[in-house]
Write an enzyme that holds these catalytic residues in place. Structure first.
Site, PDB file in Angstrom:
ATOM      1  N   ASP A 362       1.047  -1.195  -0.053  1.00 25.27           N
ATOM      2  CA  ASP A 362       0.374   0.538  -0.030  1.00 25.27           C
ATOM      3  C   ASP A 362       0.397   1.104   0.009  1.00 25.27           C
ATOM      4  O   ASP A 362       0.157   2.009  -0.622  1.00 25.27           O
ATOM      5  CB  ASP A 362      -1.017   0.260   1.130  1.00 25.27           C
ATOM      6  CG  ASP A 362      -1.688  -1.279   0.582  1.00 25.27           C
ATOM      7  OD1 ASP A 362      -2.435  -1.118  -0.341  1.00 25.27           O
ATOM      8  OD2 ASP A 362      -2.595  -1.370   1.684  1.00 25.27           O
ATOM      9  N   TYR A 450     -10.285  -1.299   1.312  1.00 26.32           N
ATOM     10  CA  TYR A 450      -9.967  -1.267   2.845  1.00 26.32           C
ATOM     11  C   TYR A 450      -9.231   0.338   3.274  1.00 26.32           C
ATOM     12  O   TYR A 450      -8.931   1.057   2.929  1.00 26.32           O
ATOM     13  CB  TYR A 450      -8.566  -2.051   2.636  1.00 26.32           C
ATOM     14  CG  TYR A 450      -9.208  -3.628   3.742  1.00 26.32           C
ATOM     15  CD1 TYR A 450      -9.399  -3.332   4.449  1.00 26.32           C
ATOM     16  CD2 TYR A 450      -9.302  -4.386   2.478  1.00 26.32           C
ATOM     17  CE1 TYR A 450      -9.688  -4.940   5.412  1.00 26.32           C
ATOM     18  CE2 TYR A 450      -9.421  -5.637   3.070  1.00 26.32           C
ATOM     19  CZ  TYR A 450      -9.710  -6.059   5.016  1.00 26.32           C
ATOM     20  OH  TYR A 450     -10.570  -6.791   4.795  1.00 26.32           O
TER      21      TYR A 450
END
Length: 742
Positions: A362, A450
């Site tokens: 990420d 997410y």
């Protein structure tokens, strides 16, 4: 004479504490994120250098030179400590700037350190360890590139218009009003260094579109900087692969492909929304419990400097990675120089090409910039202090993220400690208790589907908790029978794919000074003759300590037995009882490795091999990952394994603990509409281990002691107001303490 000496010592201690606080406050701005003024000044300076030929980041061409990211470049630790520990002048502030040079024969990514701020006049090239070059293909995707991908998807969808319309029950990619299709892109983008090939899956564009796959996935090669030269390499539809969209359409029309028939769009598509449904007995005409501060904040903030109940620290939110804490002190004494989020990954498995390719790293999506607004009363209590953040990523001007960080004190509705001392005759000798309150620093990262909630909690007893709570939507793909090996069916045609979350932290500990050592504690059984009954034997546990002298010795692999206690201590400092002053790391995690060692993408996340690794501090080893790892994990510019390869001595040195926590997530029906936080929080504690002479929370005046008084009336001893306040209760504290039969 003795009294005079004691008074002198107390005076000196007070002066030292005051000076320590002053220097900590003085040094905090060194760690503050770039201001809007600084960002604009850096942009103007670089755009004013003719040979760079910089243009706007949002210009439509990919063949351009532009600034990708700008963030604070941290000072070297030894320079920062001169300001923090001696009150010296702070080193000049600097910016780290990533420039993508696409308008040249050999496109490249170059990083610069620009200084001094706020009026820059110089820049130098920043290099990575070993002078590893940054491949141009490893750069993150920008909004401009997404625009070209979307344009190509429109062409693809036009060719497959009939198929998509019939498959989805009336949805299309263009000219679609309220029945549109959207897409999610998968990374890494290829199978080897230098590639830029992305699997893209189409979804219904409704609330929570992440769990509305339609069974159409396409592989686009977009390596060329001319979008007209991009190509479709593969198409996947209903468990079948095709070499082109045309091949799929032809076989669809001829009946050679089994057609998917999703239900028509109706209320059943609401399964991904937050709209309440089902039965509830909770009254709707009243609110639930709320957090209040009867007399206001008990903490103090000054820009990025925070003080609370003996704690002080500076904070920032790094655009490329996220929340960081610096110069963490308790009662003026530093415990950690840095506690910082480094990386978050989610590695998936599945049956469709998009699922089997998904390995999200990420920081490669500039995780720190996805710190969106926090909702009062939900994301943070209404009483919290909300802080705006500014980021400069894939933009031409600083972007304001309003109320993106919050700071608040809360009660855990659990005593920090308590004891009821019974007299075993229906009464008691005394009751003592202390409310457990903590200060929380919180921000979030919403990296597409997410939501990560990042917390650092500061307890009254010298404990720090670092925690990540996961929420948001699962990454779902189109259901196939074989997919049940890799997840669970969570709705019609929807497979929730299994995945593992791993989070990596840097913890630069300075326990009673910079010179620290590391040992682990385990238990071993001992068997010996009972000294007071020689015919018998005693079997019990005995402490077994292991001093770890080198970095390799202190790198613990997943799958191996993990020590019970992880103890960092100062071998040169002892507490009142003769113990070396220390802190220990306690895990709250059930993480495991995600790939075999050295297997392709695993090279880019070599930190994930270790729940804990301990290294000597080096300014050149500032981070364990980089913004480039997502799109080139095979030959990463930052390789954590290099940090421990030289196997340096770690006895009586400046040590850094690298901590990996995480969990396996096998999706289930209760993940609809999306993942809830209970049971999905992981992290670690920093706990004092003989650092103090006694529990430092004894200084808290929130303690309550109750003793039996005359005539059976309890005698309450407290150091805070008897009546809390009308927001909580207008009744004084009452305690009886007796127990009897009824």
């Amino acid at each position: 004479m003795k009294l005079l000496l004691v008074l002198q010592l107390l005076f000196l201690a007070g002066c030292s504490a005051s000076r320590s606080r002053e220097w900590a406050h003085h040094g905090a701005p060194m760690f503050a994120d770039l201001s809007v003024r600084e960002m604009k000044a850096v942009r103007a300076y670089l755009h004013g250098i003719p040979e760079m030929r910089l243009t706007e980041a949002r210009g439509k061409s990919l063949k351009k030179n532009s600034i990708l990211l700008m963030e604070l470049h941290l000072p070297k630790k030894h320079e920062a400590l001169k300001a923090l520990d001696h009150g010296h002048a702070k080193p000049p502030r600097q910016a780290r700037v990533i420039v993508q040079f696409g308008n040249q024969s050999q496109p490249n990514i170059t990083e610069y350190i620009v200084s001094p701020l706020p009026t820059p006049n110089s820049h130098v090239v920043k290099t990575f360890k070993g002078n590893r070059p940054v491949r141009f293909e490893s750069r993150p995707i920008t909004n401009v590139e997404y625009g070209h991908i979307e344009a190509m998807l429109e062409k693809i969808a036009a060719k497959a218009q009939k198929l998509l319309f019939e498959t989805t029950g009336g949805f299309s990619y263009t000219n679609c009003s309220d029945r549109c299709l959207t897409f999610s892109d998968i990374a890494p983008r290829g199978l080897a260094p230098g590639e830029r090939r992305t699997w893209i899956m189409l979804q219904k564009f409704v609330e929570g579109y992440f769990i509305h796959p339609v069974g159409f996935e396409v592989l686009i090669n977009h390596q060329d900087l001319d979008p007209e030269r991009w190509t479709v390499e593969k198409v996947w539809y209903n468990s079948m692969y095709f070499d082109s969209v045309e091949e799929l359409v032809k076989k669809y029309e001829s009946g050679e492909v089994e057609k998917i028939k999703l239900p028509k769009h109706d209320d059943s598509d609401l399964y991904s929304t937050y709209i309440p449904r089902g039965q509830s007995n909770t009254p709707t005409n009243i609110h639930g419990p709320k957090l209040v501060e009867p007399q206001g904040h008990r903490y103090h903030t000054d820009h990025n400097f925070v003080e609370y109940a003996g704690w002080s620290f500076a904070y920032r939110v790094r655009s490329s990675a996220g929340l960081q804490i610096f110069d963490l002190r308790f009662n003026g004494e530093r415990i950690a120089y840095e506690i910082s989020l480094q990386e978050a990954i989610a590695f998936y498995a599945g049956d469709t090409p998009a699922a089997m390719q998904t390995k999200y790293i990420d920081a490669g999506w500039a995780m720190g910039t996805s710190t969106y607004e926090l909702a009062p009363g939900i994301d943070c209590p209404e009483i919290a202090t909300f802080v705006d953040l500014y980021h400069y990523f894939d933009t031409d001007k600083p972007i304001l993220h309003k109320n993106a960080l919050c700071i608040f004190e809360m009660t855990l509705a659990m005593p920090l400690r308590r004891h009821f001392n019974s007299d075993f005759q229906g009464g008691y000798n005394f009751y003592g208790g202390l409310d457990n309150t903590v200060l929380v620093v919180r921000t979030t990262s919403t990296v597409y589907n997410y939501d990560y909630i990042w917390d650092i909690l500061f307890y009254l007893n010298g404990v720090v908790e670092v925690k990540m709570s996961a929420s948001g939507y699962i990454h779902a793909t189109f259901f196939t029978p074989n997919g049940l090996h890799y997840g669970a069916k969570v709705y019609d045609y929807v497979l929730g794919n299994l995945h593992t979350h791993l989070i990596h932290y840097k913890v630069d500990l300075d326990i009673a000074g910079q010179k620290n050592s590391f040992e682990t504690l385990n238990l071993k059984y001992v068997n010996f003759t009972n000294p007071w009954s020689p015919k018998n034997f005693i079997v019990q546990s005995k402490l077994h300590k292991t001093e770890h002298k080198t970095e390799r010795s202190a790198a613990f692999r997943f799958g191996k037995q993990f020590p019970r206690y992880l103890h960092f201590y100062n071998p040169n400092e002892k507490n009142k009882w003769g113990h070396q002053r220390g802190y220990r790391i306690q895990f709250n995690s059930h993480a495991h490795s995600v790939l075999p060692k050295d297997w392709q993408e695993e090279k880019g996340i070599s930190w994930s091999r270790y729940p804990l690794a301990v290294t000597r501090h080096k300014d050149s080893e500032a981070s364990s990952s980089s913004i480039y790892t997502q799109n080139d994990p095979w030959e990463p510019v930052v390789s954590f394994e290099d940090y421990i390869r030289n196997n340096e001595d770690i006895v009586n040195q400046d040590l850094v603990a690298w901590v990996t926590v995480g969990f396996l997530h096998v999706p289930h029906s209760e993940d609809i509409p999306n993942t809830a936080t209970p049971g999905n929080a992981v992290g670690f504690f920093l706990r004092p281990f003989n650092f103090f002479d006694e529990d430092p929370s004894l200084s808290s005046k929130s303690t309550v002691i109750v003793r039996p008084g005359r005539a059976g009336k309890p005698k309450v001893q407290r150091w805070t107001p008897e009546v809390v306040g009308h927001c909580v209760t207008d009744q004084p504290f009452v305690y009886d303490g007796t127990y009897t039969g009824v």
